[in-house]
Design an enzyme around this catalytic site. Structure first.
Site, short mmCIF file in Angstrom:
data_model
loop_
_atom_site.label_atom_id
_atom_site.label_comp_id
_atom_site.label_asym_id
_atom_site.label_seq_id
_atom_site.Cartn_x
_atom_site.Cartn_y
_atom_site.Cartn_z
N CYS A 73 75.64 77.04 38.95
CA CYS A 73 75.77 77.18 40.39
C CYS A 73 74.43 77.72 40.90
O CYS A 73 74.18 78.92 40.84
CB CYS A 73 76.92 78.12 40.76
SG CYS A 73 77.15 78.23 42.55
N HIS A 150 76.63 65.79 37.44
CA HIS A 150 76.25 65.31 38.77
C HIS A 150 76.05 63.81 38.76
O HIS A 150 75.41 63.27 37.85
CB HIS A 150 74.94 65.97 39.22
CG HIS A 150 75.08 67.42 39.57
ND1 HIS A 150 75.45 67.85 40.82
CD2 HIS A 150 74.94 68.53 38.80
CE1 HIS A 150 75.51 69.18 40.82
NE2 HIS A 150 75.22 69.62 39.61
N GLU A 199 81.39 68.56 46.16
CA GLU A 199 81.37 69.32 44.92
C GLU A 199 82.67 69.20 44.12
O GLU A 199 83.77 69.27 44.70
CB GLU A 199 81.12 70.82 45.20
CG GLU A 199 79.70 71.15 45.54
CD GLU A 199 79.42 72.64 45.39
OE1 GLU A 199 80.09 73.30 44.57
OE2 GLU A 199 78.54 73.14 46.11
N CYS A 208 74.29 72.69 47.78
CA CYS A 208 74.63 72.68 46.35
C CYS A 208 73.30 72.74 45.59
O CYS A 208 72.55 71.76 45.60
CB CYS A 208 75.42 71.42 45.99
SG CYS A 208 75.88 71.34 44.25
N GLY A 211 73.16 70.53 42.58
CA GLY A 211 73.18 69.17 43.11
C GLY A 211 71.82 68.74 43.63
O GLY A 211 71.41 67.59 43.46
#
Ligand SMILES: N[C@H](CCC[C@H](N)C(=O)O)C(=O)O
Length: 269
Positions: A73, A150, A199, A208, A211
């Site tokens: 994260c 991802h 997400e 994100c 991301g």
């Protein structure tokens, strides 16, 4: 009653609980209850701090609002680095996650995190079968892992994409045995992309971090950008660099919105 800190990175928001002194029973159900924006405090991820060992300043456990645990994260990593730095006055913080150690460095008001290497193999993401992760068998998509899965879809006009419809469909596509975070990218120029992320386990977020790392890596692999770019998300900009040793550096802001206390025992187990 347990103290918590409400933090965010570009509006990707977190409830941070500190279990370094005493273990906290944050089960998947309790994480979901805390994250609920009506019945609980509300957040995109619940972050539980556990003691750091063997050179790590802290262990960061990441749970999505559906209770699932995540391996990365990025926005929370910057927030936790800032929180630890507030305790120790250090400018370099090592944060351990289930995917490995992340090194964070203060850059003025911003924090830069070495998010580790982008993992490019189909088994790394993971995908359900062997294939070139640069050309997934749908849309115009690529995939990689930043310690979490991802997929990146390249679109001509981000504002025309039905993200709230396409996102959950792709998140749960059988191609992704662990599901996936779905990033939608519009390339502005080789140094600037726009990104919106649906997400895994959380839905649409304002930003994100992992991301953004995955999006830049996949765009650079496709030759659509250089190895560094500004990534503009709905919540603001991150600067991402895919270093020649494969590590990905993410630089961005952090913020504390408020602090409070919560009665964990009043929540479902
Ligand atoms: N939903 C993600 C975890 C949070 C990632 C995001 N908030 C970030 O800043 O990287 C997953 O299940 O892999």
């Amino acid at each position: 009653m347990v103290p918590f800190r409400k933090m965010h990175g570009l509006g990707n928001d977190f409830v941070v609980l500190d279990a370094r002194a005493h273990p906290l029973p944050v089960t998947p159900a309790r994480a979901a209850a805390i994250a609920d924006r009506r019945w609980g405090i509300g957040c995109d991820q619940v972050i539980v701090l556990e003691p750091g060992t063997d050179g790590a300043d802290v262990f960061m456990r990441i749970r999505n609002p559906d209770g699932s645990e995540a391996g990365a994260c990025g926005n929370a990593t910057r927030c936790i680095a800032s929180l630890i730095a507030g305790e120790t006055a250090a400018d370099h913080i090592t944060i351990r996650t289930i995917s490995g150690d992340l090194l964070a460095e203060r850059l003025g008001d911003l924090w830069r995190v070495d998010m580790g290497p982008a993992r490019l193999g189909w088994q790394d993401v993971p995908l359900a079968r062997a294939m070139d992760t640069l050309r997934l068998p749908f849309e115009d998509a690529a995939a990689c892992s930043m310690g979490n899965p991802h997929a990146t879809l390249f679109v001509p006009d981000l504002d025309a994409v039905p993200v709230a419809t396409l996102g959950p469909l792709l998140e749960h596509d059988p191609l992704f045995p662990d599901r996936a975070n779905i990033g939608f990218v519009q390339v502005i120029n080789p140094e600037h992309i726009r990104l919106t992320v649906w997400e895994r386990g959380a839905g649409l977020t304002l930003a994100c971090g992992s991301g953004a790392c995955a999006a830049l890596v996949n765009a650079a692999r496709r030759g659509l950008t250089g190895r560094a770019a500004t990534v503009t998300l709905p919540g603001g900009d991150l600067h991402i660099e895919w270093r020649t040793d494969g590590h990905v550096l993410m630089t961005g802001p952090v913020a504390t919105a408020f602090t409070g206390t919560i009665d964990l025992d009043a929540l479902p187990l």
